[in-house]
Design a protein around this motif. Structure first.
Motif, PDB file in Angstrom:
ATOM      1  N   GLY A   1       0.809  -1.210   0.000  1.00  0.00           N
ATOM      2  CA  GLY A   1       0.000   0.000   0.000  1.00  0.00           C
ATOM      3  C   GLY A   1       0.843   1.262   0.000  1.00  0.00           C
ATOM      4  N   LEU A   2       1.927   1.258   0.781  1.00  0.00           N
ATOM      5  CA  LEU A   2       2.811   2.429   0.838  1.00  0.00           C
ATOM      6  C   LEU A   2       3.515   2.658  -0.499  1.00  0.00           C
ATOM      7  CD1 LEU A   2       4.244   1.755   4.380  1.00  0.00           C
ATOM      8  CD2 LEU A   2       2.841   3.721   3.763  1.00  0.00           C
ATOM      9  N   LEU A   3       3.934   1.577  -1.145  1.00  0.00           N
ATOM     10  CA  LEU A   3       4.600   1.715  -2.446  1.00  0.00           C
ATOM     11  C   LEU A   3       3.628   2.202  -3.522  1.00  0.00           C
ATOM     12  CD1 LEU A   3       6.901  -1.444  -2.428  1.00  0.00           C
ATOM     13  CD2 LEU A   3       7.507   0.923  -1.908  1.00  0.00           C
ATOM     14  N   LEU A   4       2.371   1.761  -3.429  1.00  0.00           N
ATOM     15  CA  LEU A   4       1.360   2.263  -4.370  1.00  0.00           C
ATOM     16  C   LEU A   4       1.123   3.757  -4.154  1.00  0.00           C
ATOM     17  CD1 LEU A   4      -1.203  -0.688  -4.298  1.00  0.00           C
ATOM     18  CD2 LEU A   4       0.265  -0.036  -6.209  1.00  0.00           C
ATOM     19  N   TRP A   5       1.088   4.182  -2.901  1.00  0.00           N
ATOM     20  CA  TRP A   5       0.958   5.607  -2.603  1.00  0.00           C
ATOM     21  C   TRP A   5       2.140   6.393  -3.170  1.00  0.00           C
ATOM     22  CZ3 TRP A   5      -1.000   5.177   3.121  1.00  0.00           C
ATOM     23  CH2 TRP A   5      -2.390   5.374   3.141  1.00  0.00           C
ATOM     24  N   LEU A   6       3.337   5.834  -2.997  1.00  0.00           N
ATOM     25  CA  LEU A   6       4.528   6.488  -3.533  1.00  0.00           C
ATOM     26  C   LEU A   6       4.383   6.696  -5.044  1.00  0.00           C
ATOM     27  CD1 LEU A   6       8.219   5.811  -2.653  1.00  0.00           C
ATOM     28  CD2 LEU A   6       7.519   5.735  -5.036  1.00  0.00           C
ATOM     29  N   GLY A   7       3.956   5.647  -5.746  1.00  0.00           N
ATOM     30  CA  GLY A   7       3.758   5.759  -7.188  1.00  0.00           C
ATOM     31  C   GLY A   7       2.696   6.784  -7.542  1.00  0.00           C
ATOM     32  N   CYS A   8       1.635   6.845  -6.741  1.00  0.00           N
ATOM     33  CA  CYS A   8       0.554   7.802  -6.980  1.00  0.00           C
ATOM     34  C   CYS A   8       1.079   9.233  -6.969  1.00  0.00           C
ATOM     35  CB  CYS A   8      -0.530   7.619  -5.919  1.00  0.00           C
ATOM     36  SG  CYS A   8      -1.719   8.986  -5.806  1.00  0.00           S
ATOM     37  N   PHE A   9       1.842   9.588  -5.941  1.00  0.00           N
ATOM     38  CA  PHE A   9       2.260  10.984  -5.814  1.00  0.00           C
ATOM     39  C   PHE A   9       3.412  11.332  -6.743  1.00  0.00           C
ATOM     40  CE2 PHE A   9      -0.314  10.464  -2.050  1.00  0.00           C
ATOM     41  CZ  PHE A   9      -1.032  11.653  -2.054  1.00  0.00           C
ATOM     42  N   LEU A  10       4.206  10.351  -7.127  1.00  0.00           N
ATOM     43  CA  LEU A  10       5.209  10.632  -8.156  1.00  0.00           C
ATOM     44  C   LEU A  10       4.536  10.894  -9.497  1.00  0.00           C
ATOM     45  CD1 LEU A  10       8.104   8.110  -7.355  1.00  0.00           C
ATOM     46  CD2 LEU A  10       8.007  10.572  -6.905  1.00  0.00           C
ATOM     47  N   LEU A  11       3.472  10.158  -9.794  1.00  0.00           N
ATOM     48  CA  LEU A  11       2.722  10.408 -11.025  1.00  0.00           C
ATOM     49  C   LEU A  11       2.081  11.798 -11.010  1.00  0.00           C
ATOM     50  CD1 LEU A  11       0.803   7.146 -12.051  1.00  0.00           C
ATOM     51  CD2 LEU A  11       2.474   8.426 -13.395  1.00  0.00           C
ATOM     52  N   LEU A  12       1.529  12.180  -9.854  1.00  0.00           N
ATOM     53  CA  LEU A  12       0.920  13.501  -9.752  1.00  0.00           C
ATOM     54  C   LEU A  12       1.958  14.601  -9.931  1.00  0.00           C
ATOM     55  CD1 LEU A  12      -1.589  13.127  -6.765  1.00  0.00           C
ATOM     56  CD2 LEU A  12      -2.115  13.194  -9.201  1.00  0.00           C
ATOM     57  N   ALA A  13       3.168  14.356  -9.411  1.00  0.00           N
ATOM     58  CA  ALA A  13       4.222  15.366  -9.522  1.00  0.00           C
ATOM     59  C   ALA A  13       4.747  15.487 -10.946  1.00  0.00           C
ATOM     60  CB  ALA A  13       5.368  15.039  -8.574  1.00  0.00           C
ATOM     61  N   GLY A  14       4.838  14.372 -11.657  1.00  0.00           N
ATOM     62  CA  GLY A  14       5.451  14.402 -12.980  1.00  0.00           C
ATOM     63  C   GLY A  14       4.469  14.406 -14.123  1.00  0.00           C
ATOM     64  N   GLY A  15       3.174  14.238 -13.814  1.00  0.00           N
ATOM     65  CA  GLY A  15       2.196  14.131 -14.884  1.00  0.00           C
ATOM     66  C   GLY A  15       1.631  15.466 -15.294  1.00  0.00           C
ATOM     67  N   GLY A  16       0.610  15.431 -16.086  1.00  0.00           N
ATOM     68  CA  GLY A  16      -0.023  16.648 -16.570  1.00  0.00           C
ATOM     69  C   GLY A  16      -1.143  16.315 -17.525  1.00  0.00           C
ATOM     70  N   THR A  17      -1.537  15.026 -17.533  1.00  0.00           N
ATOM     71  CA  THR A  17      -2.600  14.586 -18.425  1.00  0.00           C
ATOM     72  C   THR A  17      -3.731  13.956 -17.613  1.00  0.00           C
ATOM     73  OG1 THR A  17      -1.727  12.347 -18.726  1.00  0.00           O
ATOM     74  CG2 THR A  17      -0.880  14.074 -20.182  1.00  0.00           C
ATOM     75  N   LEU A  18      -4.908  13.898 -18.211  1.00  0.00           N
ATOM     76  CA  LEU A  18      -6.048  13.299 -17.545  1.00  0.00           C
ATOM     77  C   LEU A  18      -5.827  11.802 -17.337  1.00  0.00           C
ATOM     78  CD1 LEU A  18      -8.773  14.199 -16.437  1.00  0.00           C
ATOM     79  CD2 LEU A  18      -9.801  13.591 -18.631  1.00  0.00           C
ATOM     80  N   THR A  19      -5.187  11.144 -18.305  1.00  0.00           N
ATOM     81  CA  THR A  19      -4.889   9.717 -18.171  1.00  0.00           C
ATOM     82  C   THR A  19      -3.935   9.457 -17.006  1.00  0.00           C
ATOM     83  OG1 THR A  19      -5.181   9.399 -20.555  1.00  0.00           O
ATOM     84  CG2 THR A  19      -3.988   7.682 -19.345  1.00  0.00           C
ATOM     85  N   GLY A  20      -2.895  10.282 -16.910  1.00  0.00           N
ATOM     86  CA  GLY A  20      -1.953  10.137 -15.808  1.00  0.00           C
ATOM     87  C   GLY A  20      -2.610  10.391 -14.467  1.00  0.00           C
ATOM     88  N   THR A  21      -3.532  11.338 -14.418  1.00  0.00           N
ATOM     89  CA  THR A  21      -4.256  11.624 -13.180  1.00  0.00           C
ATOM     90  C   THR A  21      -5.114  10.435 -12.770  1.00  0.00           C
ATOM     91  OG1 THR A  21      -4.294  13.994 -13.671  1.00  0.00           O
ATOM     92  CG2 THR A  21      -5.931  13.169 -12.106  1.00  0.00           C
ATOM     93  N   ALA A  22      -5.798   9.834 -13.742  1.00  0.00           N
ATOM     94  CA  ALA A  22      -6.622   8.664 -13.440  1.00  0.00           C
ATOM     95  C   ALA A  22      -5.764   7.499 -12.963  1.00  0.00           C
ATOM     96  CB  ALA A  22      -7.428   8.264 -14.674  1.00  0.00           C
ATOM     97  N   ALA A  23      -4.596   7.306 -13.584  1.00  0.00           N
ATOM     98  CA  ALA A  23      -3.685   6.236 -13.162  1.00  0.00           C
ATOM     99  C   ALA A  23      -3.194   6.482 -11.737  1.00  0.00           C
ATOM    100  CB  ALA A  23      -2.509   6.141 -14.129  1.00  0.00           C
ATOM    101  N   ALA A  24      -2.867   7.731 -11.434  1.00  0.00           N
ATOM    102  CA  ALA A  24      -2.440   8.068 -10.073  1.00  0.00           C
ATOM    103  C   ALA A  24      -3.557   7.789  -9.077  1.00  0.00           C
ATOM    104  CB  ALA A  24      -2.022   9.534 -10.006  1.00  0.00           C
ATOM    105  N   ALA A  25      -4.794   8.074  -9.470  1.00  0.00           N
ATOM    106  CA  ALA A  25      -5.933   7.835  -8.594  1.00  0.00           C
ATOM    107  C   ALA A  25      -6.111   6.348  -8.305  1.00  0.00           C
ATOM    108  CB  ALA A  25      -7.202   8.408  -9.220  1.00  0.00           C
ATOM    109  N   VAL A  26      -5.917   5.516  -9.325  1.00  0.00           N
ATOM    110  CA  VAL A  26      -6.013   4.061  -9.118  1.00  0.00           C
ATOM    111  C   VAL A  26      -4.961   3.602  -8.113  1.00  0.00           C
ATOM    112  CG1 VAL A  26      -5.732   1.811 -10.213  1.00  0.00           C
ATOM    113  CG2 VAL A  26      -7.028   3.602 -11.378  1.00  0.00           C
ATOM    114  N   LEU A  27      -3.721   4.071  -8.298  1.00  0.00           N
ATOM    115  CA  LEU A  27      -2.650   3.695  -7.368  1.00  0.00           C
ATOM    116  C   LEU A  27      -2.944   4.208  -5.962  1.00  0.00           C
ATOM    117  CD1 LEU A  27       0.552   4.381  -9.522  1.00  0.00           C
ATOM    118  CD2 LEU A  27      -0.539   2.182  -9.047  1.00  0.00           C
ATOM    119  N   GLY A  28      -3.393   5.458  -5.867  1.00  0.00           N
ATOM    120  CA  GLY A  28      -3.666   6.029  -4.551  1.00  0.00           C
ATOM    121  C   GLY A  28      -4.801   5.327  -3.833  1.00  0.00           C
TER     122      GLY A  28
END
Length: 435
Positions: A86-113
């Motif tokens: 769970g912690l590693l999935l959270w880590l991936g979520c916030f790295l995606l939010l920091a480096g992303g900028g697309t709606l697809t990336g946001t949705a992927a981050a939401a799934v991980l989070g």
């Protein structure tokens, strides 16, 4: 000369302290970003406000799906591995939010989070419980809640000052810092795997591993000797706790976090500044009074602590409703009184709910039961704000607060029932709620 072996009780105490401290560190890091996630996403041209709705909606659905999957036992993962995942999935979520900028990336981050929340929340309570003797359980859970609230507030304050100096574009760096903040907690959970768990049925007259159905049927513990509980028996054992969690978040937490600021701003003319004061006062009360309230309640049944928690929430909502009929200063006083009473209720809840859940299910099924309660928490947080928004449509603050007080009171009346018996070997669950 070989070292003498360390007392297992000392190892467990060190492990719990390490988990609480490092979880507090991650909570501080999360506090730096959680008020600003929506602002960050809305500022991205390819995401916007639509992406904010997508992020929170998809995250909630992912959390619910993982929680129900774990509760059903379709997937069984060791608790420590589940928490680390769970912690590693959270880590991936916030790295995606920091480096992303697309709606697809946001949705992927939401799934991980959302999936990360489902995994971690299901695992952390069983892990802490395995390291704490029953007589210390309420104090430890209360201390954990106190630490998380204090660090979350501290992180938000630091982030506010940081962004004042460096502008909103610096939110990206805060997202990265939050992602890194999950790693120390993962290390603490990995180290906890080597610590011997507390032996079952020791020392308190309170059992964590046996339940008896209210109709006199065979105990859940006896079923547990031959394998895991079926979904039906698990739900039967933990239904009261799951429904309480649902009601507490539907009419309690979600209303404080989402409805109260809207009512204060739109219907009570208090201003945004006083909303911030209300939230700060809530945290100050929790940090200051959590320990004495825990000490006051630790000799009383957990059910009584939960009734007291709901009674305080109802009193706060009622006070806000009655004072909303008066002039501005009285409305403001009622709002702040609500924040204080809600905080006192949180103190009673934090030292009572998880010990109550633990006493109702076999220890080896605690991860599944906790996942079930977490799913109910997510549903409550998802639907709760819509109730508040509907009531706000009446245009009168009193007609928001007073119905919520009545609805909140039904939580204790329908879900928190006293157990029939309480011995060193058997704890009977509450009768199934009616209606």
């Amino acid at each position: 000369m070989p070292r003498s072996p360390v007392d297992p009780a000392v190892l467990r105490r060190r492990s719990v302290n390490r988990i609480v401290v490092l979880h507090g560190l991650s909570s501080f890091c999360y506090g730096m970003v959680f008020p600003f996630i929506g602002i960050h996403l809305a500022s991205l041209p390819a995401v916007g406000t639509t992406g904010v709705a997508v992020y929170y909606g998809v995250s909630g659905l992912a959390n619910l799906a993982v929680s129900l999957l774990l509760a059903s036992a379709a997937v069984r993962v060791p608790r420590h591995a589940l928490g680390i995942l769970g912690l590693l999935l959270w880590l991936g979520c916030f790295l995606l939010l920091a480096g992303g900028g697309t709606l697809t990336g946001t949705a992927a981050a939401a799934v991980l989070g959302g999936a990360g929340q489902g995994c971690f929340m299901a695992a952390i309570i069983p892990i802490v419980n395995s390291l704490v003797p029953p007589e210390e359980r309420r104090r430890v859970f209360a201390r954990r809640y106190q630490v998380l609230n204090a660090t979350l507030a501290g992180g938000s304050l630091v982030a506010g000052l940081f962004l004042t100096v460096f502008s909103d574009r610096a939110i990206t760096w805060l997202l990265v810092a939050n992602a890194v903040g999950y790693l120390p907690v993962a290390l603490a959970l990995a180290l906890a795997r080597r610590v011997p768990a507390v032996p079952e049925n020791t020392g308190s007259g309170e059992n964590t591993g046996s339940t008896e159905s209210g109709d006199g049927s065979e105990t859940a513990a006896s079923d547990d000797r031959t394998g895991s509980l079926g979904v039906g028996l698990l739900i039967r054992a933990s239904l009261g706790a799951a429904l309480f969690q649902f009601g507490a978040y539907l009419f309690g937490y979600s209303q404080f976090e989402a409805t109260a600021p809207l009512v204060a701003d739109r219907l009570m003319d208090t201003g945004i500044g006083w909303v911030s004061v209300m939230l700060t006062l809530n945290v100050v009360v929790i940090v200051t009074l959590q320990r004495p309230i825990t000490k006051l309640l630790e000799k009383r049944p957990e059910e009584q602590g939960l009734r007291i928690a709901v009674a305080l929430w109802v009193a706060g909502l009622a006070a806000a409703g009655v004072t909303a009929l008066g002039p501005g200063p009285l409305r403001l006083a009622g709002l702040l009184l609500y924040a204080m009473l809600f905080a006192l209720g949180e103190c009673a809840y934090s030292c009572s709910f998880h010990p109550w859940l633990i006493s109702r299910v076999p220890e080896r099924e605690l991860t599944r039961a906790n996942a079930l309660c977490n799913s109910m928490m997510g549903i409550g947080m998802f639907f709760g704000p819509s109730i508040g928004v509907t009531l706000i449509g009446t245009g009168q603050a009193a007609w928001v607060w007073l119905p919520l007080a009545g609805l909140c009171g039904t939580v204790a009346l329908t879900t928190v029932r006293r157990r029939r018996s309480r011995t060193a070997t058997t704890v009977a669950p509450d009768p199934l709620p009616v209606g």
